[in-house]
Design a protein around this motif. Sequence first.
Motif, PDB file in Angstrom:
ATOM      1  N   LEU A   1     -52.416  26.735  18.783  1.00 32.59           N
ATOM      2  CA  LEU A   1     -52.511  26.213  16.931  1.00 32.59           C
ATOM      3  C   LEU A   1     -54.165  26.941  16.594  1.00 32.59           C
ATOM      4  CD1 LEU A   1     -51.835  22.685  16.391  1.00 32.59           C
ATOM      5  CD2 LEU A   1     -50.140  24.275  15.981  1.00 32.59           C
ATOM      6  N   ILE A   2     -54.794  26.236  17.409  1.00 33.89           N
ATOM      7  CA  ILE A   2     -56.587  27.223  16.795  1.00 33.89           C
ATOM      8  C   ILE A   2     -56.027  28.787  16.953  1.00 33.89           C
ATOM      9  CG2 ILE A   2     -58.797  27.767  17.517  1.00 33.89           C
ATOM     10  CD1 ILE A   2     -58.154  24.585  18.055  1.00 33.89           C
ATOM     11  N   GLU A   3     -55.775  29.797  18.343  1.00 34.50           N
ATOM     12  CA  GLU A   3     -55.590  31.224  17.819  1.00 34.50           C
ATOM     13  C   GLU A   3     -54.698  31.648  16.692  1.00 34.50           C
ATOM     14  OE1 GLU A   3     -53.962  34.317  20.919  1.00 34.50           O
ATOM     15  OE2 GLU A   3     -53.734  32.442  21.927  1.00 34.50           O
ATOM     16  N   ASN A   4     -53.393  30.930  16.398  1.00 31.03           N
ATOM     17  CA  ASN A   4     -52.845  31.315  15.635  1.00 31.03           C
ATOM     18  C   ASN A   4     -53.350  30.725  13.665  1.00 31.03           C
ATOM     19  OD1 ASN A   4     -51.002  31.605  14.000  1.00 31.03           O
ATOM     20  ND2 ASN A   4     -48.931  29.628  14.599  1.00 31.03           N
ATOM     21  N   LEU A   5     -54.238  30.003  13.781  1.00 30.64           N
ATOM     22  CA  LEU A   5     -54.730  29.761  12.731  1.00 30.64           C
ATOM     23  C   LEU A   5     -55.841  30.848  12.394  1.00 30.64           C
ATOM     24  CD1 LEU A   5     -55.394  28.032   9.945  1.00 30.64           C
ATOM     25  CD2 LEU A   5     -56.715  26.853  11.160  1.00 30.64           C
TER      26      LEU A   5
ATOM     27  N   CYS B   1     -58.782  35.017   9.239  1.00 32.15           N
ATOM     28  CA  CYS B   1     -60.383  35.396  10.087  1.00 32.15           C
ATOM     29  C   CYS B   1     -60.047  37.129  10.130  1.00 32.15           C
ATOM     30  CB  CYS B   1     -60.332  34.721  11.591  1.00 32.15           C
ATOM     31  SG  CYS B   1     -60.994  33.155  11.042  1.00 32.15           S
ATOM     32  N   PRO B   2     -59.140  37.585  10.393  1.00 25.90           N
ATOM     33  CA  PRO B   2     -59.230  39.020  10.310  1.00 25.90           C
ATOM     34  C   PRO B   2     -59.970  40.069   8.793  1.00 25.90           C
ATOM     35  CG  PRO B   2     -57.002  38.272  12.205  1.00 25.90           C
ATOM     36  CD  PRO B   2     -57.808  37.376  10.758  1.00 25.90           C
ATOM     37  N   LYS B   3     -59.629  39.192   8.551  1.00 23.11           N
ATOM     38  CA  LYS B   3     -60.049  39.899   6.526  1.00 23.11           C
ATOM     39  C   LYS B   3     -61.677  39.473   6.151  1.00 23.11           C
ATOM     40  CE  LYS B   3     -57.127  36.519   4.265  1.00 23.11           C
ATOM     41  NZ  LYS B   3     -56.348  35.912   3.310  1.00 23.11           N
TER      42      LYS B   3
ATOM     43  N   SER C   1     -64.505  22.996  15.393  1.00 24.06           N
ATOM     44  CA  SER C   1     -64.704  23.658  13.797  1.00 24.06           C
ATOM     45  C   SER C   1     -63.218  23.532  13.485  1.00 24.06           C
ATOM     46  CB  SER C   1     -66.009  24.131  13.193  1.00 24.06           C
ATOM     47  OG  SER C   1     -67.118  24.370  13.288  1.00 24.06           O
ATOM     48  N   PHE C   2     -62.246  24.539  14.208  1.00 22.35           N
ATOM     49  CA  PHE C   2     -60.871  24.687  13.921  1.00 22.35           C
ATOM     50  C   PHE C   2     -60.687  23.866  14.653  1.00 22.35           C
ATOM     51  CE2 PHE C   2     -59.605  29.167  12.337  1.00 22.35           C
ATOM     52  CZ  PHE C   2     -60.727  29.637  12.097  1.00 22.35           C
ATOM     53  N   GLU C   3     -60.722  23.031  15.408  1.00 21.77           N
ATOM     54  CA  GLU C   3     -60.494  22.143  16.396  1.00 21.77           C
ATOM     55  C   GLU C   3     -59.987  20.624  15.730  1.00 21.77           C
ATOM     56  OE1 GLU C   3     -59.520  20.189  20.998  1.00 21.77           O
ATOM     57  OE2 GLU C   3     -61.564  20.599  20.454  1.00 21.77           O
TER      58      GLU C   3
ATOM     59  N   LYS D   1     -62.509  28.986   2.841  1.00 22.23           N
ATOM     60  CA  LYS D   1     -62.179  27.719   2.899  1.00 22.23           C
ATOM     61  C   LYS D   1     -60.806  27.156   2.231  1.00 22.23           C
ATOM     62  CE  LYS D   1     -64.230  23.418   1.217  1.00 22.23           C
ATOM     63  NZ  LYS D   1     -65.207  22.440   0.548  1.00 22.23           N
ATOM     64  N   PHE D   2     -60.441  27.594   1.372  1.00 22.40           N
ATOM     65  CA  PHE D   2     -58.892  27.306   0.393  1.00 22.40           C
ATOM     66  C   PHE D   2     -58.073  27.899   1.716  1.00 22.40           C
ATOM     67  CE2 PHE D   2     -55.875  27.803  -2.039  1.00 22.40           C
ATOM     68  CZ  PHE D   2     -55.547  26.709  -2.552  1.00 22.40           C
ATOM     69  N   GLU D   3     -57.824  28.918   1.362  1.00 26.08           N
ATOM     70  CA  GLU D   3     -57.095  29.753   1.820  1.00 26.08           C
ATOM     71  C   GLU D   3     -57.151  28.793   4.187  1.00 26.08           C
ATOM     72  OE1 GLU D   3     -55.489  33.998   3.406  1.00 26.08           O
ATOM     73  OE2 GLU D   3     -57.115  33.616   2.088  1.00 26.08           O
ATOM     74  N   LEU D   4     -57.941  28.867   4.956  1.00 29.45           N
ATOM     75  CA  LEU D   4     -58.209  27.709   5.789  1.00 29.45           C
ATOM     76  C   LEU D   4     -57.265  26.882   5.591  1.00 29.45           C
ATOM     77  CD1 LEU D   4     -58.798  28.175   9.301  1.00 29.45           C
ATOM     78  CD2 LEU D   4     -60.788  27.017   7.904  1.00 29.45           C
ATOM     79  N   MET D   5     -57.677  25.912   4.995  1.00 25.82           N
ATOM     80  CA  MET D   5     -57.198  24.566   4.787  1.00 25.82           C
ATOM     81  C   MET D   5     -55.667  24.506   4.726  1.00 25.82           C
ATOM     82  SD  MET D   5     -60.169  22.011   2.658  1.00 25.82           S
ATOM     83  CE  MET D   5     -59.266  21.243   2.732  1.00 25.82           C
TER      84      MET D   5
END
Length: 795
Positions: free
Chosen positions: A379-383, A388-390, A408-410, A434-438
């Motif tokens: 899940l962390i890798e997928n997120l 993150c790449p951009k 933090s991702f966990e 932040k918003f895109e991550l959530m």
Amino acid sequence: MQYGLDVDTYKRIKNHKKVLNLGEEPIRYMSILLIGILISRVIFFLDSKNMSGIAPFGVAYLLAITIKNNEKNTLSAAIGAAIGYISISMTVNDKYGNLIAIIMLVLYSAVIKAMDKYAKEYYMYGVIAISYIINGFMVSGYDLGVNITISLINTLIVLPVYYVIRYGITCIEEFNTNYFFSIEEMISMGVIICLIISGIGELEILGISIRSVFAYTVILLIAYVGGATYGAAIGVAMGIIVGLSSGDIANSITFYSVAGLISGVFKDTGKIFTFLSYLIMYFTLSLYCHDLSMNSLIEVLISGGLLFVTPRILIDAISIEMNVDRKRGMVNETELTEIKEEFTDKVKLLETALLSVSRTLYVIGENDKLMYKNKSAALIENLADRVCPKCARCEKCWERDFNSTYKSFEKLIKSYENKKIIFPSELEKICLYKFELMKNTEIIVDNLNYKEILKARLGDGRQLLANHVENIASSMRDMLADFKERVTVCNEVERLIRRALNKNGIHYKKMFCYRDSSGRLKVKLRMQNCGGGNFCGKRILPIINDVVSEHVCIGGEGCKIDPISNECVVIFEESPKYHMVSYGAMTSKEGEDYTGDTFSFGKTKEGSYMTLISDGMGSGPEAGKESKVTVELVEDFIEAGFDKDTTVNMVNSIMAMKFEEDEKFSTLDLNLVDLYSGWISFIKIGAVASFVKSGKKVRAITSNMPPFGLVDKVEVEEVKQKVKNGDLIITISDGILDVSKESLGSYNWLMEYLEDASKNPKKLASDILDKAKELSGGVAKDDMTVVVSKVYAMY
């Protein structure tokens, strides 16, 4: 232990007493040799004054054995025939001619065996003719013309005897098989027996002729088993053969043929009266012929004693071969047993396959319960791959501060799984998205939950399917056991019906009488198509009714015409004692165009009358589909011969395997009336009460079983009651009783109403429906169905 290794296991050796076991082959060779000795000793005296005759039977017997191309059998027959001819050498013309023929036939048999060829009849005829020619030149000293003439005469005498013996031996080989012997074939076997007995000759013990004792014994036995026809035939054959051998053909035919005829006429009275009847006739004939002597009387008495001590197993074996009806019954029983075994093997294979499917589904279900150990990391890798790449800080976060970023991702993912998303403080200061991550956290966790739910549902479905496949296999096993134990052949009834039809000149192709799984007689008859003339009902049915003790009628399907052979197949069966008439009335729920109820009634192939109502949960077309499927399944299984328990459990298993999002179930209200005994069985699966009205007395039939599909296996609760002429059976759906909120499930008003209601089933069905609607305020608050059946006694 490794598979495929051929390892001898340890066996304890016990000390056993040695038992002499000759085996089948030595016994067969000894029998062939002994028969050869006796048959070759049979002499035909052509002139009673000159007691010198011919003995072609040994050569003919060897010829019949040789043609079978068995070297050991040929040698045994040759030795026996040679011994027999040597024993009678003083009373036979051309005493050496037959011995030379035996030697030549054995040599011919050895030559063709060495050449790997088969013996041919016309070659063997030539061998016999050459043998007699050699005897004429070397022994008798005949002229050429006389020698050839005598050789041809001797050969021509052997040929008809050979055909008779060969025909009889061929028939004997068919003994104790499914072959049906004709009278001619039985007589040919009898001729061989007569030749064997005649070969005993003039052997006596204390003045008692052994040949006469065995001759009378065989005749009495055949007559006792086969009747006057076979008795007279074997008596005449014995009289001719023994008479020509002894020179007193007239007396031999008289006494032996009368022995067979009289004993056969009285065979049904038992052994004692069968023998006494002939003993009286023997006295009469002896006094008339002035031939009564103490020795001859003792011979007859000994023969009677041997008849009494003949083992029952031997009498039964002979009786089966001589009685066509009895043998046909035995063959039918054997064939039915083989069909049962074949059917059993097929169903067992299907049962094994179903159990394998069930076990496979269980294993798959267990495997689905295993959780991925690296689910969190995935899940962390997928997120991270989504967001993150951009980001310009990606390299710093995931390389320099990997541990902090990973944790933090966990935390972010776990907070959303706990239904309260909290953005980690470590990311708050540095994360640019932040918003895109959530948002992506919500997406991947929701997708995961959906997949887990779907996987869990599929796993539950496989477990459920495995349970019900196993239940179906178990139900098939029960049905198979019932089939094997309860279907039997009725040989005696078939024999009586055959005799009656033949007596009345009724021609038919095949007949099969049996008792079905319910123990009821059925007669299946195949005959020429009568073209719609109702021949079976007008001519055959009255005859069968006269023969059997039960009332018989033509089966419900009537005559069936085979379009290929144009033959008619009709089944006569026991007439049911009761007849039933049913009427149904139904209406759909107010505001619905389709009803959720389905009902059916009618007679089954097994002689029962079936009435059933199914109520699909809810109303409308979806509920109607559920109930219709239930009714059709029950009808199909009952018609196929499944018992009630098996039917209910198989339908329950099938109805449980729907995997619908909104589970819908159906009820079943089934009653089966045995039209022969009058017993009615009620089976209710989630159904409301049924009622039996007998006069003014009304009884309610209830059960608390849940609807189909709620449990893995149904423990069927069956309520039985006896019905009689004029009784009414009322079956309803729950809409009839749920006329108000206060009376949900209560049936008191209906019982009171039925006490004085109409006894006409059609009117009563309509009246109950109208009364229920009236109590509901003039509208149908649920689907309403009523089926009323009335019982009528036929005799």
